[in-house]
Design an enzyme around this catalytic site. Structure first.
Site, PDB file in Angstrom:
ATOM      1  N   VAL A  58       8.580 -11.525 -72.075  1.00  0.00           N
ATOM      2  CA  VAL A  58       9.373 -10.320 -71.813  1.00  0.00           C
ATOM      3  C   VAL A  58      10.300  -9.964 -72.965  1.00  0.00           C
ATOM      4  CG1 VAL A  58       9.285 -10.624 -69.304  1.00  0.00           C
ATOM      5  CG2 VAL A  58      11.205 -11.595 -70.595  1.00  0.00           C
ATOM      6  N   SER A 134      21.886 -13.910 -60.059  1.00  0.00           N
ATOM      7  CA  SER A 134      22.461 -15.216 -59.731  1.00  0.00           C
ATOM      8  C   SER A 134      23.860 -15.012 -59.165  1.00  0.00           C
ATOM      9  CB  SER A 134      22.545 -16.087 -60.985  1.00  0.00           C
ATOM     10  OG  SER A 134      23.307 -17.262 -60.743  1.00  0.00           O
ATOM     11  N   TYR A 147      25.119 -17.275 -69.580  1.00  0.00           N
ATOM     12  CA  TYR A 147      24.215 -17.077 -68.449  1.00  0.00           C
ATOM     13  C   TYR A 147      24.830 -16.167 -67.385  1.00  0.00           C
ATOM     14  CZ  TYR A 147      21.335 -18.199 -64.364  1.00  0.00           C
ATOM     15  OH  TYR A 147      20.528 -18.114 -63.261  1.00  0.00           O
ATOM     16  N   SER A 150      25.153 -12.581 -68.424  1.00  0.00           N
ATOM     17  CA  SER A 150      23.850 -11.903 -68.475  1.00  0.00           C
ATOM     18  C   SER A 150      23.408 -11.482 -67.081  1.00  0.00           C
ATOM     19  CB  SER A 150      22.790 -12.806 -69.114  1.00  0.00           C
ATOM     20  OG  SER A 150      22.329 -13.813 -68.221  1.00  0.00           O
ATOM     21  N   LYS A 151      23.668 -12.332 -66.086  1.00  0.00           N
ATOM     22  CA  LYS A 151      23.290 -11.997 -64.713  1.00  0.00           C
ATOM     23  C   LYS A 151      24.212 -10.922 -64.142  1.00  0.00           C
ATOM     24  CE  LYS A 151      19.787 -14.783 -64.291  1.00  0.00           C
ATOM     25  NZ  LYS A 151      18.410 -14.277 -64.084  1.00  0.00           N
ATOM     26  N   ILE A 180      19.401 -23.439 -56.136  1.00  0.00           N
ATOM     27  CA  ILE A 180      18.084 -23.570 -55.520  1.00  0.00           C
ATOM     28  C   ILE A 180      17.386 -24.785 -56.131  1.00  0.00           C
ATOM     29  CG2 ILE A 180      15.899 -22.401 -55.031  1.00  0.00           C
ATOM     30  CD1 ILE A 180      18.359 -20.991 -53.840  1.00  0.00           C
TER      31      ILE A 180
END
Length: 248
Positions: A58, A134, A147, A150-151, A180
């Site tokens: 991607v 997230s 992270y 970005s979410k 998870i």
């Protein structure tokens, strides 16, 4: 012709479970990942005959364009942007390169693929895009500077896409998983980290990929969720809702 769903990051974890569930429910599934060998091995045991695999990076526009071209003859009705990279680093140790690497996949990748497939969704009468974000994009979790931000960006992109694509009959929502049981969690969550999560989750457990896939299935189903768009659904055992927790 069966409706087609495109799923990124399908070689493992949540993406793999999503692909299996949709295949079992009669969809034509295009399962993609940049790890071609792992992707092929993941679906060796597919008994539905409905899951086709295709290499996709991607972060590579040529790879995205090749996928879109191959899908023109199919009834593309849904896209799940599940491909993502993790990063667990103290803020002062996080680098600009960490940000570029994470954003290239988690944000720009989802944006680029969605943009490429919107014409196909529109030509087939509309459909659904589900972005996997997230709870780290909702709350300020430690060591998630690259992270988590970005979410958070992908959460906002979800809302903007929902507004701008509504006229094309495309609904856009996001699922924001809590912790998870996935290969990524096993890589980044040591025992101390797991205990911190457990202390903050009212349901007192990690979730399963199956539970995230079921939420995605709901949001992709135009009959069950046809009036839902622009929403961020936290599937997290109550983590986002929690304040002070009862003594265990």
């Amino acid at each position: 012709m069966a409706k087609t769903i495109v799923i990124t990051g399908a070689a493992s974890g949540i993406g793999l479970e999503v692909a299996r569930q949709f295949g079992e429910q009669g969809w034509s599934v295009v399962a993609t990942d940049r790890n071609t060998e792992q992707l092929a091995a993941a679906f060796d045991d597919d008994k539905t005959g409905r899951i086709k695999t295709q290499n996709l990076d991607v972060s590579d526009l040529d790879s995205i364009e090749a996928l879109a071209e191959n899908l023109k003859a199919q009834d593309v009705a849904a896209l799940v942007n599940c491909a993502g990279l993790g990063c667990t680093t103290d803020f002062m140790e996080t680098t600009a390169e960490d940000f570029r690497r994470i954003y290239e996949v988690n944000v720009i990748g989802a944006f680029s693929l969605s943009k490429a497939l919107v014409p196909l969704l529109e030509d087939n009468g509309g459909g659904a895009i589900v972005n996997i974000t997230s709870v780290s994009g909702v709350k300020g979790n430690i060591k998630r500077a690259a992270y988590g931000s970005s979410k958070g960006a992908l959460n906002m992109l979800t809302k903007i896409m929902a507004v701008e694509l509504a006229g094309r009959k495309i609904r856009v929502n996001a699922v924001a998983p809590g912790p998870i049981e996935t290969p990524m969690a096993k890589e980044y969550h040591d025992s101390a980290t797991r205990q911190k999560w457990m202390n903050s989750i009212p349901l007192q457990r990690y979730g399963e990929s199956r539970e995230i896939a079921e939420a995605i299935n709901f949001l992709a189903d135009g009959e069950k969720s046809g009036y839902i768009t622009g929403q961020i659904l936290s599937v997290d055992g109550g983590f986002v809702a929690a304040g002070l927790m009862p003594d265990s």
